[in-house]
Write a protein that holds these residues in place. Structure first.
Motif, PDB file in Angstrom:
ATOM      1  N   PRO B  83       0.853  -1.193   0.000  1.00 19.76           N
ATOM      2  CA  PRO B  83       0.000   0.000   0.000  1.00 19.76           C
ATOM      3  C   PRO B  83       0.888   1.242   0.000  1.00 19.76           C
ATOM      4  CG  PRO B  83      -0.213  -1.265   2.062  1.00 19.76           C
ATOM      5  CD  PRO B  83       0.817  -1.943   1.256  1.00 19.76           C
ATOM      6  N   ASP B  84       0.406   2.341  -0.494  1.00 21.06           N
ATOM      7  CA  ASP B  84       1.157   3.606  -0.504  1.00 21.06           C
ATOM      8  C   ASP B  84       2.548   3.438  -1.115  1.00 21.06           C
ATOM      9  OD1 ASP B  84      -0.974   4.758   0.966  1.00 21.06           O
ATOM     10  OD2 ASP B  84      -0.126   3.865   2.796  1.00 21.06           O
ATOM     11  N   ALA B  85       2.645   2.652  -2.150  1.00 14.59           N
ATOM     12  CA  ALA B  85       3.945   2.459  -2.802  1.00 14.59           C
ATOM     13  C   ALA B  85       3.922   3.175  -4.153  1.00 14.59           C
ATOM     14  CB  ALA B  85       4.228   0.973  -2.949  1.00 14.59           C
ATOM     15  N   GLY B  86       4.550   2.590  -5.147  1.00 11.12           N
ATOM     16  CA  GLY B  86       4.594   3.225  -6.459  1.00 11.12           C
ATOM     17  C   GLY B  86       5.760   4.181  -6.579  1.00 11.12           C
ATOM     18  N   GLY B  87       5.607   5.169  -7.408  1.00 13.90           N
ATOM     19  CA  GLY B  87       6.701   6.106  -7.639  1.00 13.90           C
ATOM     20  C   GLY B  87       7.790   5.483  -8.502  1.00 13.90           C
ATOM     21  N   GLU B  88       9.034   5.844  -8.214  1.00 12.05           N
ATOM     22  CA  GLU B  88      10.144   5.337  -9.020  1.00 12.05           C
ATOM     23  C   GLU B  88      11.207   4.708  -8.137  1.00 12.05           C
ATOM     24  OE1 GLU B  88      11.729   7.952 -11.941  1.00 12.05           O
ATOM     25  OE2 GLU B  88       9.756   8.787 -12.482  1.00 12.05           O
ATOM     26  N   PRO B  89      11.979   3.780  -8.691  1.00  8.89           N
ATOM     27  CA  PRO B  89      13.075   3.172  -7.916  1.00  8.89           C
ATOM     28  C   PRO B  89      14.192   4.193  -7.708  1.00  8.89           C
ATOM     29  CG  PRO B  89      13.168   2.451 -10.205  1.00  8.89           C
ATOM     30  CD  PRO B  89      11.906   3.244 -10.066  1.00  8.89           C
ATOM     31  N   SER B  90      15.070   3.874  -6.769  1.00  5.29           N
ATOM     32  CA  SER B  90      16.235   4.745  -6.568  1.00  5.29           C
ATOM     33  C   SER B  90      17.476   3.855  -6.522  1.00  5.29           C
ATOM     34  CB  SER B  90      16.079   5.534  -5.269  1.00  5.29           C
ATOM     35  OG  SER B  90      15.864   4.636  -4.195  1.00  5.29           O
ATOM     36  N   GLY B  91      18.628   4.457  -6.385  1.00  5.70           N
ATOM     37  CA  GLY B  91      19.862   3.697  -6.197  1.00  5.70           C
ATOM     38  C   GLY B  91      20.278   2.896  -7.424  1.00  5.70           C
ATOM     39  N   THR B  92      20.878   1.711  -7.166  1.00  4.91           N
ATOM     40  CA  THR B  92      21.490   0.948  -8.267  1.00  4.91           C
ATOM     41  C   THR B  92      20.452   0.439  -9.263  1.00  4.91           C
ATOM     42  OG1 THR B  92      21.441  -1.011  -6.861  1.00  4.91           O
ATOM     43  CG2 THR B  92      23.534   0.195  -6.967  1.00  4.91           C
ATOM     44  N   LEU B  93      19.236   0.108  -8.782  1.00  2.00           N
ATOM     45  CA  LEU B  93      18.206  -0.355  -9.716  1.00  2.00           C
ATOM     46  C   LEU B  93      17.810   0.777 -10.666  1.00  2.00           C
ATOM     47  CD1 LEU B  93      16.239  -2.398 -10.857  1.00  2.00           C
ATOM     48  CD2 LEU B  93      14.645  -1.855  -9.001  1.00  2.00           C
ATOM     49  N   SER B 177      -2.683   0.704 -13.353  1.00  7.18           N
ATOM     50  CA  SER B 177      -2.853   0.906 -11.904  1.00  7.18           C
ATOM     51  C   SER B 177      -1.836   0.133 -11.083  1.00  7.18           C
ATOM     52  CB  SER B 177      -4.257   0.462 -11.481  1.00  7.18           C
ATOM     53  OG  SER B 177      -5.223   1.186 -12.177  1.00  7.18           O
ATOM     54  N   PHE B 178      -1.387  -0.997 -11.617  1.00  6.09           N
ATOM     55  CA  PHE B 178      -0.394  -1.849 -10.944  1.00  6.09           C
ATOM     56  C   PHE B 178       0.827  -1.032 -10.491  1.00  6.09           C
ATOM     57  CE2 PHE B 178       3.656  -3.890 -12.282  1.00  6.09           C
ATOM     58  CZ  PHE B 178       3.789  -4.885 -11.323  1.00  6.09           C
ATOM     59  N   TRP B 179       1.232  -0.064 -11.321  1.00 10.51           N
ATOM     60  CA  TRP B 179       2.429   0.733 -10.988  1.00 10.51           C
ATOM     61  C   TRP B 179       2.279   1.495  -9.677  1.00 10.51           C
ATOM     62  CZ3 TRP B 179       6.520  -0.798 -13.377  1.00 10.51           C
ATOM     63  CH2 TRP B 179       6.419  -1.331 -14.669  1.00 10.51           C
ATOM     64  N   LYS B 180       1.037   1.799  -9.277  1.00 11.85           N
ATOM     65  CA  LYS B 180       0.819   2.529  -8.017  1.00 11.85           C
ATOM     66  C   LYS B 180       1.151   1.672  -6.797  1.00 11.85           C
ATOM     67  CE  LYS B 180      -3.079   5.063  -9.981  1.00 11.85           C
ATOM     68  NZ  LYS B 180      -4.535   4.954 -10.099  1.00 11.85           N
ATOM     69  N   LEU B 181       1.250   0.353  -7.022  1.00 17.60           N
ATOM     70  CA  LEU B 181       1.461  -0.563  -5.896  1.00 17.60           C
ATOM     71  C   LEU B 181       2.864  -1.161  -5.849  1.00 17.60           C
ATOM     72  CD1 LEU B 181      -1.860  -2.632  -6.052  1.00 17.60           C
ATOM     73  CD2 LEU B 181      -1.349  -0.694  -4.556  1.00 17.60           C
ATOM     74  N   VAL B 182       3.671  -0.925  -6.866  1.00 17.55           N
ATOM     75  CA  VAL B 182       4.990  -1.573  -6.896  1.00 17.55           C
ATOM     76  C   VAL B 182       5.855  -1.037  -5.755  1.00 17.55           C
ATOM     77  CG1 VAL B 182       7.117  -1.908  -8.211  1.00 17.55           C
ATOM     78  CG2 VAL B 182       4.887  -2.032  -9.369  1.00 17.55           C
ATOM     79  N   ASP B 183       6.352  -1.954  -4.956  1.00 18.23           N
ATOM     80  CA  ASP B 183       7.159  -1.613  -3.785  1.00 18.23           C
ATOM     81  C   ASP B 183       8.636  -1.616  -4.201  1.00 18.23           C
ATOM     82  OD1 ASP B 183       8.316  -1.303  -1.352  1.00 18.23           O
ATOM     83  OD2 ASP B 183       7.707  -3.259  -0.556  1.00 18.23           O
ATOM     84  N   TRP B 184       9.111  -0.452  -4.622  1.00 14.13           N
ATOM     85  CA  TRP B 184      10.467  -0.382  -5.188  1.00 14.13           C
ATOM     86  C   TRP B 184      11.548  -0.692  -4.169  1.00 14.13           C
ATOM     87  CZ3 TRP B 184      10.949  -1.099 -10.023  1.00 14.13           C
ATOM     88  CH2 TRP B 184       9.952  -0.680 -10.911  1.00 14.13           C
ATOM     89  N   LYS B 185      11.243  -0.545  -2.867  1.00 16.51           N
ATOM     90  CA  LYS B 185      12.237  -0.908  -1.835  1.00 16.51           C
ATOM     91  C   LYS B 185      12.539  -2.394  -1.920  1.00 16.51           C
ATOM     92  CE  LYS B 185      11.299   2.310   1.790  1.00 16.51           C
ATOM     93  NZ  LYS B 185       9.930   2.385   2.247  1.00 16.51           N
ATOM     94  N   THR B 186      11.473  -3.221  -1.933  1.00 14.79           N
ATOM     95  CA  THR B 186      11.643  -4.674  -2.032  1.00 14.79           C
ATOM     96  C   THR B 186      12.257  -5.061  -3.370  1.00 14.79           C
ATOM     97  OG1 THR B 186       9.719  -4.984  -0.629  1.00 14.79           O
ATOM     98  CG2 THR B 186      10.388  -6.863  -1.973  1.00 14.79           C
ATOM     99  N   VAL B 187      11.748  -4.447  -4.429  1.00 17.87           N
ATOM    100  CA  VAL B 187      12.226  -4.801  -5.767  1.00 17.87           C
ATOM    101  C   VAL B 187      13.697  -4.407  -5.924  1.00 17.87           C
ATOM    102  CG1 VAL B 187      11.868  -4.388  -8.233  1.00 17.87           C
ATOM    103  CG2 VAL B 187       9.894  -4.612  -6.714  1.00 17.87           C
ATOM    104  N   GLY B 188      14.051  -3.244  -5.417  1.00 20.52           N
ATOM    105  CA  GLY B 188      15.442  -2.797  -5.490  1.00 20.52           C
ATOM    106  C   GLY B 188      16.372  -3.694  -4.684  1.00 20.52           C
ATOM    107  N   ALA B 189      15.903  -4.159  -3.527  1.00 23.46           N
ATOM    108  CA  ALA B 189      16.717  -5.047  -2.697  1.00 23.46           C
ATOM    109  C   ALA B 189      16.963  -6.380  -3.402  1.00 23.46           C
ATOM    110  CB  ALA B 189      16.038  -5.279  -1.347  1.00 23.46           C
ATOM    111  N   ARG B 190      15.964  -6.872  -4.151  1.00 22.80           N
ATOM    112  CA  ARG B 190      16.157  -8.111  -4.920  1.00 22.80           C
ATOM    113  C   ARG B 190      17.263  -7.938  -5.953  1.00 22.80           C
ATOM    114  NH1 ARG B 190       9.878  -8.600  -6.461  1.00 22.80           N
ATOM    115  NH2 ARG B 190       9.128  -9.796  -4.656  1.00 22.80           N
ATOM    116  N   PHE B 191      17.233  -6.757  -6.590  1.00 25.36           N
ATOM    117  CA  PHE B 191      18.199  -6.478  -7.643  1.00 25.36           C
ATOM    118  C   PHE B 191      19.604  -6.400  -7.048  1.00 25.36           C
ATOM    119  CE2 PHE B 191      20.640  -3.334 -10.107  1.00 25.36           C
ATOM    120  CZ  PHE B 191      20.705  -3.999 -11.316  1.00 25.36           C
TER     121      PHE B 191
END
Ligand SMILES: [Fe+2]
Ligand SMILES: [Fe+2]
Lengths: 202, 191
Positions: B83-93, B177-191
């Protein structure tokens, strides 16, 4: 001459409660309509615009994926609407009933075999009753493939098709595909399925 | 040892209005659970009885592959959202996306196109290949990029059950709408 979305011979709410009105309306006016539009777009300017759908199916392996997906989608849904009717169901009669008894043992056994083909089709697809030469067989296909296609595992003339894409049942049955597959027998149009059987059998 | 349905990292209504509580009740409570149950029924007496899901994805076929991969895929998908995610990734990703796709907007467009155009049931994936480069791939049905030696980073479920109660035939609206929910913190950590 472009392909057109066929009109239904019954109202969207007339297969209730087995298939709900909203599902019928979206299925016909959105899903089927999209297949027709996309098929016409895929064929435009290719020289195949005036071919019969059946002829396109027979050489589908040499045509683009868009023709396979949307041509199959148009053929399959056109058949699907016709093999259903309000207050349908009951038992098949005549030569078709004899053939069902001969190849499946009984009508109940056919129901079980065809339902199982629909239930075990993983992902999106169709379950079919097919005339193959002089035999009746049950098969299933992925996505919008069908037994008329040269790529099908079991080739023949489909006389009854059941759509098991989730869009066919999700609004009413959600994950319970088995309940949809039990209910659909109540709306089958056996006169139309028999008519197709007589045309297909040699 | 049997496979278990992992807990969702948020409440069933937490992703509203993008994904309704009703959709999650079925998607997580029925579909994901059924894949777990089916897998537990299928593996006893096979060489996959004590295997990891990753081994099943790489080596199994038929029902064991389908159900094992769908357990993994759904866990990965649900864990990609918040919830309250989305936006854009930061850092190395963010840097890698810029390098491999030109910009975040171009990446988003390409991933969305893969999700919208996959015909039938399946998944769109952002993966890292053997050279560390990001790619977008489509997988039908239970398909999972691990089987091809690729490392999943993000996925979007485009089986109709993922969006039909909320969006019906409008898969493009679901993907947008899916993009509003992407949790870039988790996704970035996977990367
Ligand atoms: Fe359909
Ligand atoms: Fe799913």
């Amino acid at each position: 001459m472009a392909f057109e979305l066929p009109k239904l011979q019954y109202a969207y709410d007339s297969l209730e409660p087995h298939i709900d009105s909203k599902t019928m309306e979206i299925h016909h006016t959105k899903h089927h309509a999209a297949y027709v539009n996309n098929l016409n777009n895929a064929l435009a300017g290719t020289g195949n615009e005036n071919k019969k759908l059946e002829d396109l199916m027979a050489s589908i392996s040499s045509l683009p994926a868009a023709v396979r997906n949307n041509g199959g989608g148009h053929y399959n849904h056109s058949l699907f609407w016709e093999i259903m009717k309000p207050n349908g169901g009951g038992n098949p009669t005549g030569d078709l009933a004899d053939a069902i008894n001969r190849y499946f043992g009984s009508y109940d056994k056919l129901k079980e075999t065809l339902s199982n083909a629909g239930l075990t089709r993983f992902g999106s697809g169709w379950a079919w009753l097919v005339v193959k030469g002089s035999e009746l067989v049950v098969t299933s296909t992925p996505n919008q493939d069908n037994p008329l296609m040269d790529v099908a595992d079991v080739k023949g003339t489909p006389i009854l098709g059941i759509d098991v894409w989730e869009h066919a049942y999700y609004l009413k049955y959600q994950n319970r595909r088995n309940e949809y597959l039990s209910a659909i027998w109540n709306v089958l149009n056996w006169e139309e399925i028999s008519r197709r059987f007589k045309l297909a059998i040699h | 040892m049997s496979f278990e349905l992992p807990k969702l990292p948020y409440a069933l209504n937490a992703l509203e209005p993008v994904i309704s509580q009703k959709t999650l009740e079925f998607h997580y409570g029925k579909h994901h659970q059924a894949y777990v149950n089916n897998l537990n029924n299928l593996v006893p007496g096979t060489k996959f009885e004590n295997a990891s899901l990753e081994t099943i994805i790489k080596e199994a076929d038929g029902g064991i592959f389908n159900n094992g991969a769908q357990v993994w895929n759904h866990t990965f998908f649900f864990n990609s959202l918040a919830p309250d995610a989305g936006g854009e990734p930061s850092g190395t990703l963010a840097d890698a996306i810029k390098k491999d796709f030109g910009s975040f907007a171009e990446f988003k467009e390409k991933f969305s196109k893969a999700a919208v155009t996959l015909f039938g049931s399946g998944w769109a994936w952002l993966v890292k290949n053997g050279e560390g480069k990001l790619e977008i791939v489509q997988e039908p049905n239970a398909g999972n990029p691990l089987r091809k030696g690729l490392t999943p980073v993000l996925t979007c479920d485009v089986w109709e059950h993922a969006y039909y109660l909320d969006y019906q035939n409008r898969r493009p609206d679901f993907v947008e709408s899916f993009w509003k929910l992407v949790d870039w913190k988790t996704v970035g950590a996977r990367f």
